[in-house]
Design an enzyme around this catalytic site. Structure first.
Site, PDB file in Angstrom:
ATOM      1  N   ASP A   1     -87.796  28.215-118.328  1.00 22.59           N
ATOM      2  CA  ASP A   1     -86.627  28.704-119.046  1.00 22.59           C
ATOM      3  C   ASP A   1     -85.728  29.433-118.054  1.00 22.59           C
ATOM      4  O   ASP A   1     -86.161  30.362-117.375  1.00 22.59           O
ATOM      5  CB  ASP A   1     -87.085  29.643-120.159  1.00 22.59           C
ATOM      6  CG  ASP A   1     -85.937  30.198-120.979  1.00 22.59           C
ATOM      7  OD1 ASP A   1     -85.157  31.020-120.438  1.00 22.59           O
ATOM      8  OD2 ASP A   1     -85.822  29.829-122.158  1.00 22.59           O
ATOM      9  N   GLY A   2     -84.474  29.023-117.965  1.00 24.81           N
ATOM     10  CA  GLY A   2     -83.577  29.598-116.967  1.00 24.81           C
ATOM     11  C   GLY A   2     -83.344  31.080-117.145  1.00 24.81           C
ATOM     12  O   GLY A   2     -83.291  31.837-116.175  1.00 24.81           O
ATOM     13  N   ASP A   9     -75.226  25.048-115.969  1.00 28.04           N
ATOM     14  CA  ASP A   9     -74.788  23.863-116.716  1.00 28.04           C
ATOM     15  C   ASP A   9     -75.896  23.477-117.684  1.00 28.04           C
ATOM     16  O   ASP A   9     -76.389  22.346-117.666  1.00 28.04           O
ATOM     17  CB  ASP A   9     -74.469  22.720-115.739  1.00 28.04           C
ATOM     18  CG  ASP A   9     -73.768  21.555-116.422  1.00 28.04           C
ATOM     19  OD1 ASP A   9     -73.155  21.776-117.485  1.00 28.04           O
ATOM     20  OD2 ASP A   9     -73.831  20.435-115.893  1.00 28.04           O
TER      21      ASP A   9
END
Length: 227
Positions: free
Chosen positions: A91-92, A109
């Protein structure tokens, strides 16, 4: 969400075939030879492939939450992991909270079938993006310009960066790319197009970006003019 987010030319899989990806490469006007590029959201890998090919002196770390997207990396000709390139399945938002990567450029993005996940556009997330950048690092965020929350999200980025940001509409005007700088005022940092392109690996890459970087440079001279 029905906007096109990725397209690949099979004969040249590294080429950028969607307008907003060309706009995101505008970071070269501020950091033409970044040592470490971070990216949240792999998708079809367009930006990752272009940067890997055209910026041979840059290391790249890509964070992608969807394991199915990571599993398709060979089909989309995404490079294998090596000393210069790495895809992390995570998970970013969690990754930025748990790590201190010090990116020179950080590209955001990240979209799913419902649009941009709330975790990737919160005030906390943009604060974490600021903390993840090295001195004079640059954040690059792709947003849907026509989404009703666009003004709110752009203002959150500006708040996290003390107002040191600029919004650039992509040519097709459905996406807007927000550039934000840690350090020097971003509007005073822009290089010439020739300087920005000097570090690219070949003329084909420079040719792809030259017109769009020129358009961004023109817009930055007067941000009130619609690009």
């Amino acid at each position: 969400m029905d906007e096109l987010q990725s397209r690949m030319l099979t004969q040249s899989p590294w080429r950028l075939e969607v307008d907003y990806t060309l706009t995101m490469m505008g970071f070269l006007l501020f950091r033409p030879v970044p040592l470490h590029i971070g990216m949240i959201g792999l998708g079809g890998g367009s930006l990752a492939k272009f940067c890997h090919r055209q910026l041979p002196r840059s290391r790249m770390t890509v964070v992608e939450i969807n394991p199915d997207v990571v599993a398709l990396r060979r089909e989309f000709h995404v490079p294998d992991d090596d000393a210069r390139f790495c895809v992390i399945s995570a998970d970013g938002a969690d990754y930025l909270q748990a790590s201190v990567p010090q990116f020179d450029v950080l590209l955001i993005d990240g979209f799913d079938h419902q649009g941009q996940p709330p975790a990737l556009c919160s005030q906390r997330f943009y604060d974490d993006c600021f903390a993840a950048l090295a001195a004079d690092g640059v954040l690059v965020v792709n947003l849907h310009y026509e989404h009703p929350d666009y003004p709110l999200l752009a203002s959150r980025i500006a708040r996290s960066f003390g107002g040191n940001s600029v919004e650039i509409l992509a040519p097709e005007k459905t996406n807007s790319v927000v550039f934000a700088s840690r350090g020097k005022p971003i509007l005073a940092r822009g290089l010439s197009v020739a300087q920005a392109l000097a570090g690219l690996a070949d003329e084909e890459g420079r040719h792809q970006l030259r017109a769009e970087l020129g358009r961004i440079t023109w817009h930055m001279k007067d941000p009130e003019i619609e690009a």
